[in-house]
Design an enzyme around this catalytic site. Sequence first.
Site, mmCIF file in Angstrom:
data_model
loop_
_atom_site.group_PDB
_atom_site.id
_atom_site.type_symbol
_atom_site.label_atom_id
_atom_site.label_comp_id
_atom_site.label_asym_id
_atom_site.label_seq_id
_atom_site.Cartn_x
_atom_site.Cartn_y
_atom_site.Cartn_z
ATOM 1 N N LYS A 1 1.891 -5.102 -8.403
ATOM 2 C CA LYS A 1 1.297 -6.060 -7.458
ATOM 3 C C LYS A 1 1.417 -7.459 -8.056
ATOM 4 C CE LYS A 1 -1.182 -2.596 -4.881
ATOM 5 N NZ LYS A 1 -1.912 -1.404 -5.234
ATOM 6 N N HIS B 1 -5.873 -4.453 -7.227
ATOM 7 C CA HIS B 1 -5.866 -5.610 -6.318
ATOM 8 C C HIS B 1 -6.618 -6.791 -6.906
ATOM 9 C CE1 HIS B 1 -3.776 -4.157 -2.760
ATOM 10 N NE2 HIS B 1 -4.333 -2.983 -2.991
ATOM 11 N N SER C 1 -9.154 -2.123 -0.979
ATOM 12 C CA SER C 1 -7.968 -2.805 -0.475
ATOM 13 C C SER C 1 -7.936 -2.954 1.036
ATOM 14 C CB SER C 1 -6.722 -2.069 -0.955
ATOM 15 O OG SER C 1 -6.712 -0.753 -0.445
HETATM 16 C C1 LIG Z 1 -1.594 0.057 -5.292
HETATM 17 C C2 LIG Z 1 -2.723 0.826 -5.853
HETATM 18 C C3 LIG Z 1 -2.514 1.934 -6.677
HETATM 19 C C4 LIG Z 1 -1.135 2.486 -6.942
HETATM 20 O O1 LIG Z 1 -0.427 1.638 -7.784
HETATM 21 P P1 LIG Z 1 1.110 1.985 -8.084
HETATM 22 O O2 LIG Z 1 1.366 1.355 -9.397
HETATM 23 O O3 LIG Z 1 1.890 1.390 -6.962
HETATM 24 O O4 LIG Z 1 1.224 3.462 -8.110
HETATM 25 C C5 LIG Z 1 -3.609 2.544 -7.239
HETATM 26 N N1 LIG Z 1 -4.861 2.107 -6.999
HETATM 27 C C6 LIG Z 1 -5.102 1.067 -6.176
HETATM 28 C C7 LIG Z 1 -6.501 0.614 -5.937
HETATM 29 C C8 LIG Z 1 -4.038 0.396 -5.581
HETATM 30 O O5 LIG Z 1 -4.288 -0.620 -4.762
#
Ligand SMILES: *Cc1c(COP(=O)(O)O)cnc(C)c1O
Length: 400
Positions: A246, A217, A189
């Site tokens: 997301k 992502h 990310s």
């Molecule tokens: C955003 C993210 C998470 C966490 O996700 P949530 O549902 O907000 O807890 C985990 N792994 C990656 C790679 C992320 O980008």
Amino acid sequence: MAETLGKAAFLHHLGEVLAGIEADGLMKRERLIHGAQGAHVEMQGRRMLNLCANNYLGLADDPRLVAAAKAAMDEGGYGMASVRFICGTADAHRVLEQRIAGFLGMEDSILFAACFDANGGLFEPLLGPEDAVISDALNHASIIDGIRLCKAKRYRYANSDMADLEAQLKTARADGARFILIATDGVFSMDGYLAKLPEIKALADQYGAMVMVDDCHSTGFMGPKGQGTPAHHGLSVDILTGTLGKALGGALGGYIAGPQAVVDLLRQRARPYLFSNALPPAVVGAGLAALDIVEGADDLRAQLFENARYWRAGLEALGFTLLPGAHPIVPVMLGEAQLAQDMAAELGRLGVHVAGFFFPVVPKGQARIRTQMNARLTREDLDFALEAFAKAGRKLGVIQ
Ligand SMILES: *Cc1c(COP(=O)(O)O)cnc(C)c1O
């Protein structure tokens, strides 16, 4: 009495830690948004263009999801007031789990409160001390924590370094590992770089290992129908984790998808699943609606990648240094932490909300502003942002 003194000293100590964070220029300050998350947000009474949300398909304020959440709440109430296995499993939970599994081409899936919990609960029930987990050095914090909680032997390879991965596989085999699981983010990310899944998968096959991908992502917009990085590469992996927070609506909720036995055992043993509340009806209902939209959202995906292409080309033409790629994460490289912070502040004054990233989130000397595209940004929005980047970049001497 001793307890009171202990607490005073403790709070004094915390104050010193906070002062240290401040002195190092690492204090994160939350800027308040009023109203809904979107391509534009209101901050301190001002309308700002927002280039730092994970709102890839622009669904966070989509009226269809708001309506689905309301309808689900009207029917199912506000909360479940239970973990799943006591009295917290609604029919809608199972519908969503099977829907996610179908979307990802997996046998089943299991919901968590967040992907952080999914990754935190994944490894410990599946792997024992006889086993090995091999993890990319840049994996998300939740994978790192999940691996810490499990008893398997841990091996780490340098980010996307396939020679190192192979060396770790050899070591794990030489150490007598029973089962080996390779764990990687599908997209890293901070850089927007894709994991080298075809090579990872080939090495896994060669050494008899399995592959777990955290596709937070990617799910919803990469690959055919938005099925994620494995589909993008035309392959499948053993276990996928992801988030509803997301591209799939942006609220919250996480999942693990995989073979039936994996999901079944996690339902028995994954601690964040067993000891934490079931997702509320509104989130489940809107999650289903988000999948409906996402499956038919080829237009949004095309717009997202067209925006990313236009945005990258515009920044490059201005003379900014970017990390290469096509992902809607577009990092603008600035070097020093202070410069990234100054640039973010200047862009804020010009009406563009972005975030600077610096050590320890990225390596020292690689501070950056991570911009993120979304499908709802218009050409006008992007031109406005390019003008702001040009002004701020010239003022701070980043570009000519
Ligand atoms: C955003 C993210 C998470 C966490 O996700 P949530 O549902 O907000 O807890 C985990 N792994 C990656 C790679 C992320 O980008």
